[in-house]
Motif scaffolding. Structure first.
Motif, short mmCIF file in Angstrom:
data_model
loop_
_atom_site.label_atom_id
_atom_site.label_comp_id
_atom_site.label_asym_id
_atom_site.label_seq_id
_atom_site.Cartn_x
_atom_site.Cartn_y
_atom_site.Cartn_z
N SER A 136 0.84 -1.20 0.00
CA SER A 136 0.00 0.00 0.00
C SER A 136 0.88 1.25 0.00
O SER A 136 2.10 1.18 0.20
CB SER A 136 -0.88 0.00 1.25
OG SER A 136 -0.08 0.19 2.41
N TYR A 137 0.23 2.40 -0.16
CA TYR A 137 0.98 3.66 -0.07
C TYR A 137 1.46 3.90 1.35
O TYR A 137 2.53 4.50 1.54
CB TYR A 137 0.12 4.82 -0.58
CG TYR A 137 0.12 4.92 -2.08
CD1 TYR A 137 0.96 5.80 -2.74
CD2 TYR A 137 -0.70 4.11 -2.84
CE1 TYR A 137 0.97 5.88 -4.13
CE2 TYR A 137 -0.70 4.17 -4.22
CZ TYR A 137 0.15 5.05 -4.86
OH TYR A 137 0.17 5.11 -6.24
N ASN A 138 0.73 3.44 2.34
CA ASN A 138 1.20 3.56 3.72
C ASN A 138 2.49 2.76 3.93
O ASN A 138 3.39 3.20 4.65
CB ASN A 138 0.12 3.10 4.70
CG ASN A 138 -0.99 4.12 4.85
OD1 ASN A 138 -0.80 5.31 4.62
ND2 ASN A 138 -2.17 3.66 5.24
N PRO A 192 -3.89 -5.28 -1.27
CA PRO A 192 -4.35 -3.89 -1.22
C PRO A 192 -4.34 -3.24 -2.60
O PRO A 192 -3.47 -3.53 -3.43
CB PRO A 192 -3.32 -3.22 -0.31
CG PRO A 192 -2.06 -4.00 -0.56
CD PRO A 192 -2.50 -5.41 -0.80
N ASN A 214 -5.54 0.77 -4.62
CA ASN A 214 -5.79 2.19 -4.41
C ASN A 214 -6.68 2.72 -5.53
O ASN A 214 -6.37 2.50 -6.70
CB ASN A 214 -4.46 2.96 -4.40
CG ASN A 214 -3.39 2.20 -3.63
OD1 ASN A 214 -3.36 2.22 -2.41
ND2 ASN A 214 -2.51 1.49 -4.35
N SER A 230 -13.54 0.60 1.47
CA SER A 230 -12.57 1.16 2.41
C SER A 230 -12.57 0.39 3.73
O SER A 230 -11.51 0.11 4.31
CB SER A 230 -12.87 2.63 2.65
OG SER A 230 -12.01 3.18 3.62
N SER A 253 -7.85 1.58 -0.58
CA SER A 253 -7.66 2.97 -0.19
C SER A 253 -8.36 3.87 -1.21
O SER A 253 -8.15 3.72 -2.41
CB SER A 253 -6.17 3.31 -0.15
OG SER A 253 -5.51 2.54 0.85
N ASN A 296 -8.71 7.57 -2.56
CA ASN A 296 -7.98 8.84 -2.55
C ASN A 296 -8.47 9.75 -3.67
O ASN A 296 -9.32 9.36 -4.48
CB ASN A 296 -6.48 8.60 -2.66
CG ASN A 296 -5.92 7.90 -1.44
OD1 ASN A 296 -5.65 6.70 -1.48
ND2 ASN A 296 -5.74 8.63 -0.35
N VAL A 298 -7.88 9.74 6.12
CA VAL A 298 -7.34 9.10 4.92
C VAL A 298 -5.96 9.67 4.62
O VAL A 298 -5.75 10.89 4.73
CB VAL A 298 -8.28 9.33 3.71
CG1 VAL A 298 -7.66 8.81 2.42
CG2 VAL A 298 -9.64 8.66 3.97
N THR A 299 -5.03 8.81 4.27
CA THR A 299 -3.70 9.26 3.88
C THR A 299 -3.79 10.19 2.67
O THR A 299 -4.54 9.93 1.73
CB THR A 299 -2.80 8.05 3.53
OG1 THR A 299 -2.75 7.18 4.67
CG2 THR A 299 -1.39 8.50 3.18
#
Length: 291
Positions: free
Chosen positions: A115-117, A159, A161, A184, A190, A192, A228-229
């Motif tokens: 994931s981006y996290n 995951p 996005n 979500s 995710s 975004n 949310v990131t």
């Protein structure tokens, strides 16, 4: 042997083949495309299977930033469909069958979907990553992401996005906020921002861009009921250097769409590269373009 007759027969067969080819091209191009793709798939499969470059690596062995230069491909999809799209739309629409095969190929050859996290934590030195990782993006928020991609994502527990355009959510062809919240809440998807509206932001001021993206991000958080990131993807991949810097100052990780692959030695979270995956790509072709 009567060579004259042989040449005539070969000539006749050649003419027949040309006529068949022309008729197929005129009346059913998909047949020709299927033959062409089939031959390519065989070639790509042999290249991958016979090359050590695609060998499966030990996924338990991980690296922190600066320990090893890793390639970080971000692959891009748009709509997932039941029906095969026209060839000209292969970059925008992918059948659910082909999407699943491409995911299977990534996992089969040792890729870990992150994931981006995960990527942000890696960039901060807080997390180590395996040697072969990939991120999976969907732009625009098409309803097929919910109907088809989401099921495959849950099946393989990976995951993804999705970048939604604020004023398209819930309109015909796009999933709604209730569906976005369901995805979500699964912990696998995710949601975004892809903009308040789908425009060329490089033709707008940096102030308008920041205003739009902050608004759209806050609206996502409001509708999902959670923090949310901050990750943003430019519509059409259109941006200016001033806008990149302005959104960086606003704390947004930023995605471009330039068919390049990120490397950790030069990783820039405020200008991440992404690469298109097309409907007619075999799982081996996907492996080849992200290697």
């Amino acid at each position: 042997m009567n060579w004259k007759k042989v040449v005539i027969r070969i000539g006749i067969l050649f003419v027949i083949a040309v006529v068949i080819f022309i008729l197929l091209y005129i009346f059913n191009r998909n047949v020709l495309y299927d033959i062409y793709d089939g031959l390519k798939y065989v070639k790509q499969g042999l290249e991958v299977k016979l090359s050590r470059e695609y060998k499966v690596v030990d996924k338990t062995k991980t690296y922190y930033k600066n320990e090893k230069n890793l390639r970080i491909p971000i692959i891009l999809y748009h709509e997932i469909t039941e029906e095969r799209p026209e060839r000209s739309l292969a970059y925008m629409r992918t059948t659910k069958e082909n999407f699943e095969k491409q995911i299977q190929g990534l996992l089969e050859y040792g890729y870990t979907v992150i994931s981006y996290n995960d990527l942000i934590a890696y960039d901060k030195g807080e997390k180590a990553l395996p040697e072969k990782v990939v991120l999976i993006d969907f732009d625009d928020g098409y309803v097929g992401n919910y109907l088809y991609a989401f099921e495959i994502v849950k099946k393989y527990n990976i995951p993804i996005n999705i970048y939604v355009v604020d004023d398209l959510v819930g309109t015909p062809g796009y999933f709604n906020w209730e569906q976005a919240k369901e995805m979500s809440n699964s912990g696998l998807v995710s949601i975004n921002s892809h903009g308040r509206t789908h425009i060329f932001y490089n033709k707008e001021t940096k102030e308008k861009l920041v205003e739009h993206i902050k608004y759209a991000h806050n609206n996502i958080e409001k509708n999902l009921g959670k923090k949310v990131t901050k990750v943003f993807t430019y519509p059409y991949g259109a941006y200016t250097d001033e806008e990149l810097e302005a959104l960086k100052q606003a704390g947004f990780v930023q995605n471009l769409t330039n068919d390049e692959i990120n490397e950790t030695n030069t990783l820039n979270l405020y200008g991440l590269s992404r690469i298109y995956v097309k409907n007619n790509y075999s799982k081996y072709k996907v492996l080849k373009i992200i290697k």
